[in-house]
Write an enzyme that holds these catalytic residues in place. Sequence first.
Site, PDB file in Angstrom:
ATOM      1  N   GLU A 166      54.116  44.597  36.691  1.00 19.23           N
ATOM      2  CA  GLU A 166      54.679  43.096  37.373  1.00 19.23           C
ATOM      3  C   GLU A 166      56.701  43.198  37.296  1.00 19.23           C
ATOM      4  O   GLU A 166      57.030  42.311  37.014  1.00 19.23           O
ATOM      5  CB  GLU A 166      54.220  41.995  36.686  1.00 19.23           C
ATOM      6  CG  GLU A 166      52.634  42.322  36.564  1.00 19.23           C
ATOM      7  CD  GLU A 166      52.436  41.008  35.186  1.00 19.23           C
ATOM      8  OE1 GLU A 166      53.016  40.434  34.322  1.00 19.23           O
ATOM      9  OE2 GLU A 166      51.136  40.365  35.552  1.00 19.23           O
ATOM     10  N   GLU A 271      41.668  44.613  37.652  1.00 19.10           N
ATOM     11  CA  GLU A 271      41.837  43.245  36.506  1.00 19.10           C
ATOM     12  C   GLU A 271      41.013  42.231  37.312  1.00 19.10           C
ATOM     13  O   GLU A 271      41.331  40.861  37.342  1.00 19.10           O
ATOM     14  CB  GLU A 271      44.042  43.227  35.651  1.00 19.10           C
ATOM     15  CG  GLU A 271      44.515  43.639  35.632  1.00 19.10           C
ATOM     16  CD  GLU A 271      45.494  42.938  34.820  1.00 19.10           C
ATOM     17  OE1 GLU A 271      45.341  41.876  34.680  1.00 19.10           O
ATOM     18  OE2 GLU A 271      46.416  43.886  34.487  1.00 19.10           O
TER      19      GLU A 271
END
Length: 382
Positions: A166, A271
């Site tokens: 991220e 995910e």
Amino acid sequence: MKKNLAAIFFVLTGVLMASVDIQARTTLKDAFKKDFLVGAALNQAEFTDQNTNAVMLIKAQFNAISPENVLKWESIQPRRFGFNFGPADRYVAFGQKNGMFIVGHTLVWHNQTPDWVFQDDKGNRTVERKRYLVDRETLLQRMRYHIFKIVGRYKDKIGGWDVVNEALDDDGTLRQSKWEKIIGDDYILKAYQFAHEADPKAQLYYNDYSLENPAKRAGAIALIKKLQAAGIPIAGVGLQGHYKMDWPTPAALNETIKAFSKLGVKVMITELDMDILPPATHSQAAEVSMNVALRAELNPYTNGLPASVEQAEAQRYADLFKVFVANSNSITRVTFWGVTDADSWLNNWPVKGRMAYPLLFDRNCRPKPAFNAVIQDARPGK
Ligand code: GLA
């Protein structure tokens, strides 16, 4: 008497049919064995064999694992010279014992990283009070030390690492994290260099959410090109896959997978889960620090999921898996963030204390309609 016999006959046929159904039921890892690995993120009760029902499911269904928390910085190096390897060792041992592909998640991230990492020796904390923050060289040394310690310990065992997690904002520019503010833009490059030195055979990944949106995707493409130009052997991009019923569209997902694949890297869904609850914010971002107060209308399914919603979720999962299977030349792994609905972070994010239903197995480890939909989708033409 006749009536009794008929009843016994019906009961026996029912039992027989049910067992045929269970035996005939393909597992996820078998259904997609020609396409990609199918993984799940595991919590401690799972990889230490305590949650026995979930463990049975994991062994039967998955051939790849990710650690939900135990390899994150705050778990594995909570203090400057204090490592907590025990849980991560158990996680890796579970994967080895069961012959699974073992993922490392994650080395450099702005969340779940203790404050000490960014503080100078006087222990002053905030980025805003710049002069008290650790300097670039010290932070780079800490990063190098951490990466060498962790990647080195699991060398030849962990097959691939989410090196940086991220690093991008929604507009595709670099997130102004403490890593970025203190070290500068090249913290990303350094992280990959260290990881590669620590285990030259491990695959190195970049992992992020919302890459299906054009601006953020463009930022990630630029980042990967930059790493490639600097000689980093980046193996893959992880689309986190924290999806909603109406986002992303199958077309946007397809386009995203193709765009990354064109760069010569593999794509992973890392995910995956499906948020079917009423939206608590206007944002699609999976920024874990968001926190919205619980209101009854945000938590409508406390007594179970209505069949119609369950069917809609199944259809949505089937639509996504169609895209994954169609792109199976580019996709190496599809990993769910959790095993059963009981495990999911979405029970507590972005609202604490909801009943979420984002995965393929229910709270009793039973396959949901979404499981069957996904498996059936694997079938045509196979
Ligand atoms: C992010 C992180 C994961 C996890 C999920 C939600 O996507 O990459 O490690 O924390 O949020 O729990």
